[in-house]
Design a protein around this motif. Structure first.
Motif, mmCIF file in Angstrom:
data_model
loop_
_atom_site.group_PDB
_atom_site.id
_atom_site.type_symbol
_atom_site.label_atom_id
_atom_site.label_comp_id
_atom_site.label_asym_id
_atom_site.label_seq_id
_atom_site.Cartn_x
_atom_site.Cartn_y
_atom_site.Cartn_z
ATOM 1 N N CYS A 11 1.176 -0.990 0.101
ATOM 2 C CA CYS A 11 0.013 0.078 0.100
ATOM 3 C C CYS A 11 0.652 1.101 -0.099
ATOM 4 N N CYS A 14 -2.472 5.861 -0.656
ATOM 5 C CA CYS A 14 -2.761 6.980 -1.901
ATOM 6 C C CYS A 14 -4.434 7.019 -1.512
ATOM 7 N N GLY A 15 -4.761 6.305 -0.321
ATOM 8 C CA GLY A 15 -6.316 7.142 0.373
ATOM 9 C C GLY A 15 -7.634 6.749 -0.590
ATOM 10 N N CYS A 17 -8.631 4.173 -2.411
ATOM 11 C CA CYS A 17 -10.041 3.149 -1.504
ATOM 12 C C CYS A 17 -10.657 4.198 -0.993
ATOM 13 N N CYS A 84 -6.504 -1.135 -7.206
ATOM 14 C CA CYS A 84 -5.358 -0.094 -6.356
ATOM 15 C C CYS A 84 -5.304 0.930 -7.696
#
Ligand code: SF4
Ligand code: SF4
Length: 92
Positions: A11, A14-15, A17, A84
């Motif tokens: 991960c 990036c935020g 999701c 993603c």
């Protein structure tokens, strides 16, 4: 490939999701009405309830609880990295 806690999900925080929680029936309840999670700090991209976030948001733990008997960790990571990437390509 079995689950290896040292092989954590890649991960990049990036935020994205957390901005499309309405796309999944498991996270739709978190939407503040526009698809963005009500617990996301949009300035920092950080979860405001990180220590108490739902299990569905805890990717490694969710895999261990629900999916490890059905899917290899490698396959799980590959499938989710594709999601993603799609979310990161989406404009908002
Ligand atoms: S979309 Fe993927 S890379 Fe971005 S914060 Fe969510 S899990 Fe991490
Ligand atoms: S609870 Fe936190 S980790 Fe889960 S979608 Fe909302 S902001 Fe993201």
């Amino acid at each position: 490939m079995s689950f290896n806690i040292n092989n954590s999900f890649p991960c990049n925080a990036c935020g994205q999701c957390c901005r499309y929680v309405d796309k999944s029936t498991q996270t739709a309840y978190l939407s503040r009405g526009d698809g963005v999670c009500r617990h996301l700090d949009e300035q920092s991209n950080l979860c405001m309830i990180y220590e108490h976030r739902p299990l569905v948001c805890q990717v490694e733990k969710y895999y261990q609880v629900y999916l490890k008997e059905h899917l290899s960790w490698q396959d799980f990571v590959e499938r989710n990295v594709q999601i993603c990437q799609k979310l990161q390509q989406a404009s908002y």
